[in-house]
Design an enzyme around this catalytic site. Structure first.
Site, short mmCIF file in Angstrom:
data_model
loop_
_atom_site.label_atom_id
_atom_site.label_comp_id
_atom_site.label_asym_id
_atom_site.label_seq_id
_atom_site.Cartn_x
_atom_site.Cartn_y
_atom_site.Cartn_z
N LYS A 1 0.88 -1.19 0.00
CA LYS A 1 0.00 0.00 0.00
C LYS A 1 0.91 1.22 0.00
CE LYS A 1 -1.95 3.04 2.00
NZ LYS A 1 -1.75 4.45 1.61
N GLU B 1 9.61 1.69 10.68
CA GLU B 1 10.65 2.71 10.44
C GLU B 1 9.94 4.06 10.55
OE1 GLU B 1 13.78 2.25 10.06
OE2 GLU B 1 13.94 0.14 9.57
N GLU C 1 9.40 16.68 14.60
CA GLU C 1 9.87 16.50 13.23
C GLU C 1 9.10 17.45 12.31
OE1 GLU C 1 8.71 12.87 11.16
OE2 GLU C 1 10.82 12.54 10.68
P1 NAD Z 1 2.26 8.65 7.26
O1 NAD Z 1 2.44 7.95 8.55
O2 NAD Z 1 1.26 9.73 7.17
O3 NAD Z 1 1.88 7.63 6.09
C1 NAD Z 1 2.69 6.52 5.76
C2 NAD Z 1 1.84 5.47 5.09
O4 NAD Z 1 0.91 4.96 6.04
C3 NAD Z 1 1.02 5.96 3.91
O5 NAD Z 1 0.97 4.95 2.93
C4 NAD Z 1 -0.36 6.16 4.53
O6 NAD Z 1 -1.42 6.10 3.61
C5 NAD Z 1 -0.41 5.01 5.51
N1 NAD Z 1 -1.33 5.19 6.64
C6 NAD Z 1 -1.71 6.33 7.24
N2 NAD Z 1 -2.54 6.06 8.27
C7 NAD Z 1 -2.68 4.71 8.32
C8 NAD Z 1 -3.40 3.81 9.18
N3 NAD Z 1 -4.13 4.25 10.20
N4 NAD Z 1 -3.32 2.48 8.93
C9 NAD Z 1 -2.54 2.02 7.91
N5 NAD Z 1 -1.85 2.82 7.07
C10 NAD Z 1 -1.90 4.15 7.28
O7 NAD Z 1 3.72 9.17 6.86
P2 NAD Z 1 4.13 10.05 5.59
O8 NAD Z 1 3.68 11.45 5.84
O9 NAD Z 1 3.72 9.36 4.35
O10 NAD Z 1 5.73 9.95 5.67
C11 NAD Z 1 6.51 10.81 6.42
C12 NAD Z 1 6.96 10.13 7.70
O11 NAD Z 1 7.68 8.95 7.39
C13 NAD Z 1 7.93 10.97 8.51
O12 NAD Z 1 7.58 10.92 9.86
C14 NAD Z 1 9.27 10.31 8.27
O13 NAD Z 1 10.22 10.51 9.28
C15 NAD Z 1 8.88 8.88 8.16
N6 NAD Z 1 9.93 8.15 7.44
C16 NAD Z 1 10.71 7.26 8.15
C17 NAD Z 1 11.75 6.58 7.50
C18 NAD Z 1 12.63 5.60 8.26
O14 NAD Z 1 13.30 4.79 7.61
N7 NAD Z 1 12.66 5.62 9.58
C19 NAD Z 1 11.98 6.79 6.15
C20 NAD Z 1 11.17 7.70 5.48
C21 NAD Z 1 10.14 8.36 6.13
#
Ligand code: NAD
Length: 508
Positions: free
Chosen positions: A197, A272, A403
């Site tokens: 997804k 992550e 962040e």
């Molecule tokens: P997000 O948490 O909003 O979304 C990530 C994914 O989760 C998307 O596909 C989203 O549709 C899905 N999602 C959202 N709510 C959900 C739920 N309740 N159940 C299941 N899936 C759900 O994050 P984002 O805004 O897409 O990404 C940015 C974040 O990702 C930042 O906090 C960044 O630090 C983190 N990030 C971490 C790493 C790492 O390796 N640690 C790498 C890249 C990004």
């Protein structure tokens, strides 16, 4: 990201947006078929440089997710993917790597249209996915259990590493294919099947990669992709009883929700998550190098990187000089079209991200934080903000604790190693840290005292498929990449073979 060999070795062509994409209708991949959502609903992508909608992508509901999980279940339980000889899995991964190299431009362009990342970053990053295919192809053939010496006569004991089952891979928008590769490749190497997804901001690049997966010859149902928002698509996947493991990259808040849902049925998770990483510059560092490292750590990916070194700690004696140099370089960054190789600052990936960063500018004003440069939206089309440097920030302020995920860095003065460690570790996160010093003994002391999953000395943002990556504390659970990644996608089976003992019952 460093550590990636440029793939293909072809001369780089200038990428162009295609007008045909505007009305393009994409399909999801379920059980080897390209399919619309059953409910017929779609959503559009938005190009963050043009602020224009393009392409229509299926909006999957729980019913579509169920179809995808059932397909992955069948491919795992009935169709024998886990029993495929490791050499065959390896050959398919190698073929996928080759197809990624051959289609690199298309994969790069697609991601840039979705998230506005610079072509100069996306090319090596996406090329690294091909390299990772070759690495995990090797591991598919060589990863194994061990034979165990047990101090009991006539016993042979060993472990088997077996795939976990159906993996839900849920990815964010900032590096869609790199972060998908970190899950997809070790999961396939180990014999799992997947339902992916992708983020609602960047679904089409994942669909393009899925097309290459099918062309490489992976059997139907082994890799499925459902597109949609976190709610309901992501949630339906996380809550589906047919999913054995959730491999998630995204925000800490979402990661926590996923861990709660998974705990209901003891599904495996690897998470992550976010970061607020310290990048620590000692007065004895090579300051030219350190300033460049602070710039790369803060402003690469327009600051939208989990590993961003968004708190730069500077030793008191050199604080004024280093702060002035960072602010001076930030002021000179060239914003522009992410497809232009000369551009140094791209847009933020979405309107939502723009609003979030602008919100932190307001918080900084409210907290009377010194603004060395930036702090405003750029007056031009696209979701651009000025590269922003906050000076002499107290580590207790929200801009130093939360962040922001934009081209924004907080500078914090310190004196001596103890204070550097106290400030650096005073965070709920623990993803990464940087240390800049020419003193090798200090470097090792700092490495040992920092509470973070990755520590770089005299560099920042290096990653490789061969080196594990993941977070301490709220930055995550588990590790991706390196051989460790295969631990995250396998169960351990302990085997006992008795070759000569009689079982006495009752004992004695
Ligand atoms: P997000 O948490 O909003 O979304 C990530 C994914 O989760 C998307 O596909 C989203 O549709 C899905 N999602 C959202 N709510 C959900 C739920 N309740 N159940 C299941 N899936 C759900 O994050 P984002 O805004 O897409 O990404 C940015 C974040 O990702 C930042 O906090 C960044 O630090 C983190 N990030 C971490 C790493 C790492 O390796 N640690 C790498 C890249 C990004």
């Amino acid at each position: 990201m460093a550590g990636a060999a440029p793939a293909g070795g072809k001369p780089e062509t200038r990428l162009e947006r295609s007008k045909e994409d505007v009305d393009r209708e994409f399909r999801m991949l379920i059980d080897g078929e390209w399919t619309a959502a059953r409910g017929g609903r779609t959503f559009s992508c938005v190009d963050p440089f043009l602020e224009e909608s393009w392409g229509r992508v299926p909006r999957a509901d729980a019913d579509d997710v169920d179809r995808a999980v059932r397909a992955a279940r069948r491919a795992f339980d009935d169709d024998g993917w886990p029993k495929t000889p490791p050499a065959c899995r390896a050959a398919l991964l190698r073929k996928l790597g080759q197809l990624i190299e051959e289609n690199l431009d298309a994969l790069v362009l697609q991601q840039i249209r979705e998230n506005g990342r610079l072509v100069s970053e996306m090319r090596p990053g996406t090329g690294a996915v091909a390299t990772a295919c070759y690495y995990y192809a090797g591991l598919a053939e060589t990863f194994h259990g061990v034979s165990l010496p047990v101090s009991v006569p006539n016993i042979t004991s060993y472990t088997l590493r077996e795939p976990i089952g159906v993996v839900a891979a849920i990815t964010p928008w900032n590096a869609p294919l790199v972060l998908l590769g970190w899950k997809l490749l070790p999961a396939l190497a180990a014999g799992n099947t997947l339902v992916i997804k992708p983020s609602e901001v960047t679904p089409t690049s994942t669909l393009l990669l899925a097309e290459l997966v099918t062309r490489a010859g992976f059997p139907k149902g082994v890799v499925n992709v459902v597109t949609g928002y976190g709610d309901p698509t992501g949630m339906a996947l996380v809550n589906h009883p047919g999913v054995d493991k959730i491999a998630f990259t995204g925000s800490t808040v979402t990661g926590r929700k996923i861990a709660h849902a998974a705990a209901e049925r003891n599904a495996r998770t690897s998470l992550e998550l976010g970061g607020k990483s310290p990048n620590i510059i000692f007065a004895d560092a090579d300051l030219d190098n350190a300033v460049n490292g602070a710039m790369a750590g803060s402003f690469s990916a327009t600051g939208q990187a989990c590993m961003a070194g968004s708190r730069v700690l500077i030793e008191g004696k050199v604080y004024d000089e280093v702060a002035a140099r960072i602010a001076g370089q930030a002021k000179k960054m060239i914003p522009g079209d992410p497809l232009d190789p000369k551009t140094q600052l791209g847009p933020l990936a979405s309107k939502m991200q723009l609003d979030k960063v602008l919100g932190y500018f307001e918080i900084a004003k409210r907290d009377r934080i010194e603004i060395l440069t930036g702090g405003k939206r750029l007056e031009r089309k696209g979701f651009f903000v000025e590269p922003t440097v906050f000076g002499r920030v107290d580590n207790a302020c929200p801009v130093a604790r939360e962040e922001i995920f934009g081209p924004v860095v907080s500078l914090l003065p310190f004196n001596g190693e103890d204070q550097a460690i106290a400030i650096a570790n005073d965070t709920s996160y623990g993803l990464a840290a940087g240390v800049w010093t020419e003193n090798v003994r200090r470097a090792h002391r700092m490495v040992q005292r920092l509470r973070a999953g990755t520590v770089w000395v005299n560099n920042y943002r290096l990653v490789s498929h061969a080196v594990p990556f993941g977070g301490y504390k709220q930055s995550g659970v588990g590790r991706e990449m390196g051989p460790e990644a295969l631990n995250e996608f396998t169960e351990v089976k302990s085997v006992w073979i008795d070759t000569g003992n009689k079982v006495n019952f009752p004992a004695g």
